[in-house]
Design an enzyme around this catalytic site. Structure first.
Site, PDB file in Angstrom:
ATOM      1  N   LYS A 193     -47.135 -11.926 -74.536  1.00  0.00           N
ATOM      2  CA  LYS A 193     -48.103 -12.936 -74.097  1.00  0.00           C
ATOM      3  C   LYS A 193     -49.421 -12.721 -74.835  1.00  0.00           C
ATOM      4  CE  LYS A 193     -50.684 -14.715 -70.243  1.00  0.00           C
ATOM      5  NZ  LYS A 193     -50.740 -14.895 -68.793  1.00  0.00           N
ATOM      6  N   LYS A 250     -45.109 -16.292 -75.425  1.00  0.00           N
ATOM      7  CA  LYS A 250     -46.031 -17.293 -74.894  1.00  0.00           C
ATOM      8  C   LYS A 250     -47.362 -17.189 -75.622  1.00  0.00           C
ATOM      9  CE  LYS A 250     -48.610 -18.108 -70.728  1.00  0.00           C
ATOM     10  NZ  LYS A 250     -48.947 -17.616 -69.421  1.00  0.00           N
TER      11      LYS A 250
HETATM   12  C1  PBG Z   1     -51.800 -15.874 -66.315  1.00  0.00           C
HETATM   13  C2  PBG Z   1     -51.046 -17.061 -66.753  1.00  0.00           C
HETATM   14  C3  PBG Z   1     -51.439 -17.890 -67.798  1.00  0.00           C
HETATM   15  C4  PBG Z   1     -50.497 -18.911 -67.889  1.00  0.00           C
HETATM   16  C5  PBG Z   1     -49.518 -18.671 -66.936  1.00  0.00           C
HETATM   17  N1  PBG Z   1     -49.872 -17.512 -66.234  1.00  0.00           N
HETATM   18  C6  PBG Z   1     -52.480 -17.785 -68.828  1.00  0.00           C
HETATM   19  C7  PBG Z   1     -53.789 -17.266 -68.639  1.00  0.00           C
HETATM   20  O1  PBG Z   1     -54.600 -17.904 -67.947  1.00  0.00           O
HETATM   21  O2  PBG Z   1     -54.092 -16.229 -69.238  1.00  0.00           O
HETATM   22  C8  PBG Z   1     -50.616 -20.026 -68.880  1.00  0.00           C
HETATM   23  C9  PBG Z   1     -49.682 -21.134 -68.791  1.00  0.00           C
HETATM   24  C10 PBG Z   1     -50.099 -22.371 -69.468  1.00  0.00           C
HETATM   25  O3  PBG Z   1     -51.136 -22.468 -70.159  1.00  0.00           O
HETATM   26  O4  PBG Z   1     -49.359 -23.338 -69.320  1.00  0.00           O
HETATM   27  N2  PBG Z   1     -51.559 -15.454 -65.086  1.00  0.00           N
END
Ligand code: PBG
Length: 326
Positions: A193, A250
């Protein structure tokens, strides 16, 4: 003179193109993200995420019912509690919604649940801060994540998906689940991520943007730097070793090289998250008449499968049946 064809022979009509395709996107491999928010009285639109809403507990059930009718059965739930707490994960609101979904739909739905603290802390960081407020405390955060994951799994989640990027959380969660007799709960790790700019619409939906008031401005001390694919490999190997069943990259398109590389190197099912900013980018172009939206989404999903993903998390899942037919 006869026309000389070599490669174009297999591109000459839709039938032969269909027959020679190397990869296909199927609705079965898609997961639809959902948001359920405490304290709102009606569902709210999310800028850029056409068709995805901040749902109330009731509207969430209604939406899932409609999705099931449309052939979508797999969901990733984000719970947004009404009150924030700097020290505790506050899992009870989300756990209650999980129980309600599973009570109503049972095994007709596959319910994965995001595990993170960013929607529950007042500062919007993904964990518990040290006393100085300049660092996310790894051990204190992992304890809270494991507690939240256990609450979600006990409420009936089929899968828990930690998205926080702390060290050691996969092992801690697996141990907590196994210790409670929840050996069957699947663990999907947001392993690769990245510290991305493409999370904007999501942070509005989940009320989780890092806020001022602490020395920490962003998530750079725990998410992976975009220029460090080696770090993504190390994080993924670590999470596989700690017991993750499914690994994830991601965002998706900007990290397609990472997905292609990691899915070849690490023998696990790979998921990819087409994040909110990527999805919204296509929707905004489509709204301006600059691209055919459904075709552009399908092209992105095809790229994910080509690069080695078997699971695609996308805000467009609930339209996929329709889009794939077009
Ligand atoms: C963090 C989280 C994020 C997303 C899902 N869980 C990103 C973040 O704010 O760092 C992003 C998903 C998206 O942008 O669709 N808990």
């Amino acid at each position: 003179m006869a026309e000389k064809l070599s490669l174009r022979r297999l591109r000459q009509n839709p039938h032969i193109i269909d027959l020679t395709r190397e990869v296909r996107v199927a609705v079965d491999q898609l997961i639809q993200p959902c948001f359920v928010v405490e304290g709102i009285t009606s569902k709210e639109a999310i800028p850029g995420l056409t068709g995805t809403f901040r749902e109330t507990p009731d509207s969430l059930l209604h939406q899932i019912e409609k999705d099931l009718e449309a052939g979508i059965k797999k969901f990733l739930l984000f719970g947004v509690p009404g009150s924030k707490n700097a020290k505790h994960a506050e899992p009870s609101f989300t756990a209650k919604q999980i129980a309600a979904v599973k009570k109503r739909f049972g095994n007709d739905v596959f319910l994965a649940v995001d595990v993170c603290l960013c929607s529950t802390t007042p500062h919007g960081q993904c964990g518990i801060l040290t006393a100085e407020g300049d660092h996310v405390d790894n051990a204190a955060t992992v304890t809270q994540l494991a507690e939240a994951a256990l609450a979600f799994a006990s409420a009936g989640a089929d899968c828990v998906a930690p998205s926080d990027m702390m060290d050691g959380r996969i092992r801690a969660i697996r141990e907590a689940l196994d210790g409670a007799g929840l050996e069957r709960t699947i663990l999907m790790s947001y392993a690769a991520k990245f510290h991305s700019r493409f999370y904007g619409p999501f942070r509005i939906a989940a009320d989780s943007a890092p806020k001022g008031g602490t020395p920490l401005k962003d998530r750079a001390t725990y998410q992976i730097d975009p220029a460090c694919p080696r770090d993504a490999l190390a994080s993924s190997l670590r999470d596989a070793e700690e017991g993750a069943d499914i690994l994830m990259v991601k965002p998706g398109l900007p990290y397609l090289d990472v997905l292609a590389d990691l899915s070849r190197r690490i023998n696990k099912p790979w998921a990819v998250y087409e994040v909110s900013g990527e999805f919204a980018g296509i929707e905004l172009m489509a709204a301006q008449g600059l691209v055919n939206g459904p075709a552009a989404h399908l092209e992105s999903w095809t790229a994910f499968v080509r690069a080695g993903a078997s699971i695609i998390i996308t805000y467009g899942a609930r339209y996929a049946q329709e889009w794939i037919k077009q």
